[in-house]
Design a protein around this motif. Structure first.
Motif, mmCIF file in Angstrom:
data_model
loop_
_atom_site.group_PDB
_atom_site.id
_atom_site.type_symbol
_atom_site.label_atom_id
_atom_site.label_comp_id
_atom_site.label_asym_id
_atom_site.label_seq_id
_atom_site.Cartn_x
_atom_site.Cartn_y
_atom_site.Cartn_z
ATOM 1 N N UNK A 293 0.825 -1.209 0.000
ATOM 2 C CA UNK A 293 0.000 0.000 0.000
ATOM 3 C C UNK A 293 0.862 1.263 0.000
ATOM 4 N N UNK A 294 1.918 1.214 0.779
ATOM 5 C CA UNK A 294 2.830 2.359 0.774
ATOM 6 C C UNK A 294 3.526 2.491 -0.583
ATOM 7 N N UNK A 295 3.872 1.369 -1.202
ATOM 8 C CA UNK A 295 4.536 1.422 -2.503
ATOM 9 C C UNK A 295 3.612 1.992 -3.569
ATOM 10 N N UNK A 296 2.322 1.697 -3.505
ATOM 11 C CA UNK A 296 1.386 2.247 -4.495
ATOM 12 C C UNK A 296 1.254 3.765 -4.362
ATOM 13 N N UNK A 297 1.356 4.264 -3.124
ATOM 14 C CA UNK A 297 1.300 5.718 -2.933
ATOM 15 C C UNK A 297 2.512 6.413 -3.531
ATOM 16 N N UNK A 298 3.605 5.678 -3.676
ATOM 17 C CA UNK A 298 4.831 6.263 -4.228
ATOM 18 C C UNK A 298 4.852 6.281 -5.753
ATOM 19 N N UNK A 299 3.848 5.692 -6.419
ATOM 20 C CA UNK A 299 3.827 5.687 -7.880
ATOM 21 C C UNK A 299 3.693 7.084 -8.464
ATOM 22 N N UNK A 300 3.125 7.999 -7.715
ATOM 23 C CA UNK A 300 2.930 9.371 -8.211
ATOM 24 C C UNK A 300 4.111 10.263 -7.851
ATOM 25 N N UNK A 301 5.137 9.690 -7.246
ATOM 26 C CA UNK A 301 6.294 10.477 -6.847
ATOM 27 C C UNK A 301 7.464 10.213 -7.789
ATOM 28 N N UNK A 302 8.328 11.206 -7.912
ATOM 29 C CA UNK A 302 9.459 11.111 -8.815
ATOM 30 C C UNK A 302 10.649 10.474 -8.102
ATOM 31 N N UNK A 303 11.546 9.945 -8.920
ATOM 32 C CA UNK A 303 12.778 9.381 -8.371
ATOM 33 C C UNK A 303 13.764 10.511 -8.080
ATOM 34 N N UNK A 304 14.358 10.444 -6.876
ATOM 35 C CA UNK A 304 15.407 11.370 -6.473
ATOM 36 C C UNK A 304 16.727 10.618 -6.413
ATOM 37 N N UNK A 305 17.793 11.242 -6.779
ATOM 38 C CA UNK A 305 19.086 10.568 -6.884
ATOM 39 C C UNK A 305 20.115 11.317 -6.049
ATOM 40 N N UNK A 306 20.838 10.541 -5.243
ATOM 41 C CA UNK A 306 21.980 11.065 -4.493
ATOM 42 C C UNK A 306 23.073 10.006 -4.528
#
Length: 405
Positions: free
Chosen positions: A7-20
């Motif tokens: 469920x938490x992973x599905x909420x992250x589908x609308x978020x962009x990937x950040x890179x460090x």
């Protein structure tokens, strides 16, 4: 404590990937962040494209960690409403720094921790934040990487290679329209979308060359745009050779000498008991001490045959020469008599002494004839045979049916 779930992973589908990138190990890390000001919760997902870690923080955990990492920005609040408002402001600030614009100005560092699998810090001159993430497991890691990274990259590759105009020259609105069109087609038939994208020679050979270059292959393959269709006719079997066939292997006609010796020894062992048996003295046909047959059935025909033979011999002797009357003697246990001499005329002419005859062993008396007259005749015939010097061999048993003596 709450862990990262689907469920938490599905909420992250609308978020962009950040890179460090970690400066100590030079490993790039990709992560996504999600926060909800309504529930006052947040969670993060981080990966280095091989493993996936995540952490979920509740409202109390957010406030406690903020006070630990930034004690200078903490103040004692008197009411509960002020506490909740302060926590919401902290969550909005975390959302700001976990964005494409805010992450660029923060330093990233992986640190050691005794409470998590992977701990890292984000900080600048006035702020510091710490994440304590846990591994989500291999199955969930594969699902997350496929949904959040691999499939979107395949669709983006299709968009960049099959666009009529270069993607770099398009506006954001045009790229969005093209991405929406490709995405709708891909979700209707994912299998056809993946096949059509990766089966193109230009894309397939580009990925091949990229993989070879990233893994330091010395001679990477070239990129081609078109390939020729090969001949898929299976090869025909080879024609049989006309050379003369080799002669078949011949087996030995007879067994080896070793096997013959074994068989010969086996035959000698079988014949050994008969050879070691002592020779029995010859017996007359009409001897009184003749062996008794095994049963009554074999006794009757044997006796009848002996009687017929005696009658025939008696008539022959009477016609040839007159018989000498010799008183018959019976062998008794008290007065044993030596058997008559069995030497032939040849032995008397040479005058050589003959070996002493073996004493006749006592045998069981066979059943006497039915009348005294036959007994007397049998004794006379026996004396006549001794006088005439006729030597008879050992009496052989007569085969009757399947029985052997």
């Amino acid at each position: 404590m709450e862990y990262l779930s689907e469920e938490h992973a599905k909420l992250l589908l609308v978020k962009e990937w950040l890179v460090k990138v970690d400066n100590d190990t030079s490993i790039p890390y990709l992560f996504k962040f999600y926060a909800s000001t309504v529930d006052l919760k947040c969670h993060i997902l981080i990966t280095e494209t091989k493993n996936v870690w995540g952490e979920v923080l509740s409202s109390n955990q957010i406030a406690r960690r903020w006070r630990d990492c930034n004690p200078q920005h903490h103040a004692e609040l008197s009411s509960q409403d002020e506490e909740e408002s302060w926590r919401a402001n902290c969550l909005e600030y975390l959302t700001t720094i976990h964005s494409l614009g805010g992450i660029a100005d923060l330093a990233f560092e992986v640190v050691k921790s005794n409470y998590s699998d992977l701990a890292f810090e984000l900080r600048n001159d006035t702020f510091r934040w710490r994440w304590e993430t846990f591994n989500v497991g291999p199955k969930m890691s594969a699902d997350i990487l496929s949904e959040h990274l691999i499939m979107p990259l395949i669709s983006a590759t299709h968009l960049s290679f099959f666009s009529a105009d270069p993607v770099s020259g398009l506006s954001a609105a045009d790229v969005e329209k093209s991405a929406d069109r490709v995405g709708r087609i891909a979700r209707r038939a994912v299998d056809n979308h993946v096949r059509n994208t990766l089966s193109k020679p230009l894309i397939a050979t580009t990925l091949r060359r990229m993989g070879a270059l990233l893994n330091f292959v010395p001679d990477p393959p070239r990129i081609v745009a078109d390939v020729d269709a090969p001949d898929l006719t299976p090869p025909s079997p080879p024609a049989p050779s006309r050379a003369a066939p080799e002669p078949p292997l011949r087996r030995p006609a007879s067994p080896s000498s070793k096997l013959q010796n074994i068989l010969a020894k086996g035959g000698d062992r079988k014949k050994a008991p008969a050879a070691r048996a002592p020779p029995q003295p010859p017996q007359d046909d009409d001897s009184v001490t003749e062996e008794e047959p095994d049963d009554e059935e074999s006794f009757v025909p044997r006796y009848k045959g002996r009687k017929v033979a005696k009658d025939h011999r008696r008539t022959k002797e009477r016609s040839s020469s007159p018989a000498r009357s010799v008183p018959s003697k019976r062998v008794t246990p008290d007065h044993p008599t030596s058997p008559p001499s069995r030497e032939g005329p040849n032995h008397s002419d040479r005058g050589s002494p003959s070996p002493p005859a073996r004493p006749r062993t006592k045998r069981r008396v066979a059943a006497e004839p039915s009348s005294d007259e036959e007994s007397v005749d049998g004794e006379k015939d026996g004396v006549a045979q001794v006088k005439s010097g006729v030597r008879r061999g050992v009496k052989q048993p007569i085969k009757r049916g399947g029985k052997r003596f």
